[in-house]
Enzyme design. Sequence first.
Site, PDB file in Angstrom:
ATOM      1  N   GLU A 174       0.851  -1.190   0.000  1.00 38.90           N
ATOM      2  CA  GLU A 174       0.000   0.000   0.000  1.00 38.90           C
ATOM      3  C   GLU A 174       0.889   1.243   0.000  1.00 38.90           C
ATOM      4  OE1 GLU A 174      -3.418  -0.416   2.367  1.00 38.90           O
ATOM      5  OE2 GLU A 174      -4.282   1.421   1.593  1.00 38.90           O
ATOM      6  N   GLU A 231      -1.684   0.522  13.439  1.00 44.07           N
ATOM      7  CA  GLU A 231      -2.831   0.940  12.642  1.00 44.07           C
ATOM      8  C   GLU A 231      -4.136   0.748  13.407  1.00 44.07           C
ATOM      9  OE1 GLU A 231      -3.440  -1.540   9.192  1.00 44.07           O
ATOM     10  OE2 GLU A 231      -4.600   0.019   8.198  1.00 44.07           O
TER      11      GLU A 231
HETATM   12  C1  BGC Z   1      -5.053   2.747   4.766  1.00 44.94           C
HETATM   13  C2  BGC Z   1      -5.540   3.814   5.690  1.00 44.94           C
HETATM   14  C3  BGC Z   1      -6.350   4.719   4.853  1.00 44.94           C
HETATM   15  C4  BGC Z   1      -7.548   3.914   4.464  1.00 44.94           C
HETATM   16  C5  BGC Z   1      -8.693   4.597   3.862  1.00 44.94           C
HETATM   17  C6  BGC Z   1      -6.247   1.969   4.340  1.00 44.94           C
HETATM   18  O1  BGC Z   1      -5.964   0.894   3.588  1.00 44.94           O
HETATM   19  O2  BGC Z   1      -4.069   1.988   5.315  1.00 44.94           O
HETATM   20  O3  BGC Z   1      -4.665   4.311   6.552  1.00 44.94           O
HETATM   21  O4  BGC Z   1      -6.656   5.940   5.379  1.00 44.94           O
HETATM   22  O5  BGC Z   1      -7.187   2.793   3.731  1.00 44.94           O
HETATM   23  O6  BGC Z   1      -9.736   4.190   4.584  1.00 44.94           O
END
Ligand code: BGC
Length: 950
Positions: free
Chosen positions: A531, A812
């Site tokens: 990501e 997270e």
């Molecule tokens: C990310 C988040 C991001 C989100 C959006 C995720 O996959 O890791 O930090 O803000 O997607 O909802």
Amino acid sequence: MFILLPLVVALLGDGRPRQSAPSPARAVASGAARARAGGAKEPLVARVSAARAVALRVEHLQTPLGIDAARPRFSWQMADPRRGARQTAYRLLVATAPELLAPGKADVWDGGIVVADSSVDVTYAGPPLAWRHRYYWTVCLRDREGRAVPCAPFSWWETGKMAEGWRATWIAASSAPLDTVARIGADGPAADSGTVPLLRRAFAVHGAPVRARIYATALGSYRLAVNGRSVGRGVLQPDWTDYRYRLTYQAYDVTPLVRRGRNVVGALLGAGWFASRMGFSSARYAYGPAPVRLRLELVLTYADGREEVIPSDTAWRAAPSPVLVSEIYDGEAYDARLEQPGWDRPGFDDRRWHAVVAVAAPRATLQSQNLPPVARLAEIRPRRRWSPAPGTWVFDLGQNVAGWARLVVRGPRGAQVRMRFAEILDPDGRNVSQINLRSAKATDTYVVRGGSTERFEPHFTYHGFRYVEVTGFPGVPGPGAVTGIVAGTALPETGRLRTSDPSLNRLWENIVWTQRANLYSVPTDCPQRDERMGWMGDAQVFWRTASYNMDMAAFGEKWLADVRDGQTAAGCFPNFAPSFLGVLSCGAPGWADAGVIIPWTLWRHYGDVRVVAENWDAMQRYLAFIGDSNPDFLWRKGKQVQFGDWLPAGSTRSWGETNTDLIATAFWAHDAQLMAQMAAALGKDSAAAAYGRLAARIRAAFDSAYVQPDGRAGAPFVNPDSVRTTYTQTGYVLALHFGLVPDSLRAAAAVHLVDDIAAHGWHLTTGFLGSAYVLPVLSDAGRDSVAFRLLRQTSFPSWLYEVEHGATTIWERWNGDHGDPGMNSYSHYAFGAVGEWLYRYLAGIDQDSGSIGWSSVAIRPRWAPGLDSVQASYHSVRGTVASAWRRRRDGAVEVTILVPPNASARVVLRAAPASVAAAPGARLEAAPDGSAVYAVGAGTYRFVVAPPLP
Ligand code: BGC
């Protein structure tokens, strides 16, 4: 005083921001980090004997090389140890040589005496600047008494290519795309893949150039060498931008590398962010078609002014490199048997190399990169190593970081050593686990050349990791076989915080480490899985904390350009930037709003209104985009994706239980309020009034839709399985923080919020959005005690729960250890937004609400029960602001503060004036409800608050 002042001085350091040399790693900080930290010396704030200007910056950068700004912005700080020190006037001088920097002699620009205290982003107003030219400058000040202060030692900046055209063509090794399929079988990587090419060009230099510069860029990523020596400290260059629209070039001073006679310039050209698979689609080349390509100009200047250019063109030669494959997520495979010694030096026979091809120039605008590069910041020696199985070794750095590892190995030719990177271990505690990386392979493979000791570091990848698993190592790897390399955008670190509670200190360090790990020319959500994107909600909630920790000014301006590039034709801001999804991912409340919130935050922190001007049109289009489809002033779930209050504790839904329309409308109101302030700053009075009216209408609509007569704020959760009205903590927090609850109901709403927290056993139910503002909301409502209790909570969910479970970065998810394993990043800064409260409220380092760029400091420390001391400092654009308090044995609290020159401060102590012994020079200004408010100018002041404390 004598006990605390040294503390404060130690805390303040020497009045200049620390460069990124992270603390636990400091003992083994790399040469590069050490060199930087020891760079341009600025004097100890507390020890200078006379006033002078220090910290000279151009476009927020110290001596930038190759920037395109036609009217660059200058800033400086005044160093003056005297109380009340102020600058009353300044004079800027710009010249073509340092010796011409004197009034009447400056041959480029003498700005004359300007009677003003401005010291932040003062714009160049001299004649047009020449491209590729070094300019020297200084600033001469007048102090509070109007006396002339000696001009600052000169500084310089060098212009970039500006409007000059490029003589270089874009070249590629071939017109084929990078074949990024790793061909690593049992026999090792295939020797013929050659997907990351070497490019070289030999050239002759007749005479002795006085100056040599390289201007380079790529679609892809490059590493450069001149005569066998590597160029610059940057890695993964150029920075990540929305390559469809914008691409940056970098400038390097290579004068010491070029010599008379035969020379060679060489490049290694990898995938970088341009060609690696990025985002969810796993598609490569998200920003445009193959191939990866390079454009470079080496410009030699001779003493007589003659110039010679060695451009990228079809005279270059290409060959496969030992880098078989290298991608951001997956890692690198390197076969040292394919090295061609001497390839980047003269005398190498490149007849068997092939011709390069000239390829089309991308459509993107090419501009200078006005930001320190991604670079190596520090080295970490592993704390532990063990062998979970024969032939497998695990190294533990003891700290979760972003970067890579250096492998040192000696072994038989063809031995294949594999390093797998991980943030966590398997439940057995022995083997590394990559379960949370989703499809990212995070694996570097090195094939041994054979013979002597070999060193390997990958070229075009990075990993988020604490553990390195090594397999295939010939023999037993010693402790020096693996070294952690910490890397990221090299921003100056500007904040420090220390308390008497080691867990809080660890929390603060975790926040800073997570920030370091997620500044890779873009503020990323995480550094480890497939990501690592510029998610705007995460950035928005964290930006204020980030701005205390590091100098985010240049970084922010750069990233806002990516945000604008991702805005759709209809005005919708993207949800992550650089974006490649357009309308498919834009306009999520709390995410897209970063396009308004971050310019505002940068403006306030760094005092530079140009960032507002630069983003103004885009922000207006965004507000119009929301307004057009929500005529009744409630922002209703439209077609856009919604992330709600992302990842709250205790909800089975990622987006939580808070009504998404409530969240959206709250952010819309907030945007409108910020727009009104920013319009006023730009002198756009009618726009300011219009946004003020818009904010009032949204507030009224919010009130009637979501606020009950008893102060509860909530709405039915729009979900078929939940039609009951949900009153969530986040609902209250947003309504209170954005001023959406009528004044008469604020106290009642705060009571409901506290009741809900109590009903959850003094725990939060908030996600990314609510958690960012909950402690400030509680403190602003006079409920510090609840804020302290939440901060020091250790059971799940809480900030210290993570710390107690060994976290070395911010997780997270509040729990971090279960749920969807693919969504368990251990380095995600969003919940680290609590750092703002630590600086602004606990230590009390803040600005007055109307202050821009720290001209009016507000110091309001809070002596929390159970804590004996808190010390913090922040290196602001005016100099260091510090606040330290500690409890004495006699029960009194001693508060020591530092206010930088050219600023004034209000010190708010929670005590009746009669119980405060104030420093001379502190003037009691007011004593509203149980507190004493003092006005002070620049300088150090101490206050003692006698017991009993309120
Ligand atoms: C990310 C988040 C991001 C989100 C959006 C995720 O996959 O890791 O930090 O803000 O997607 O909802």
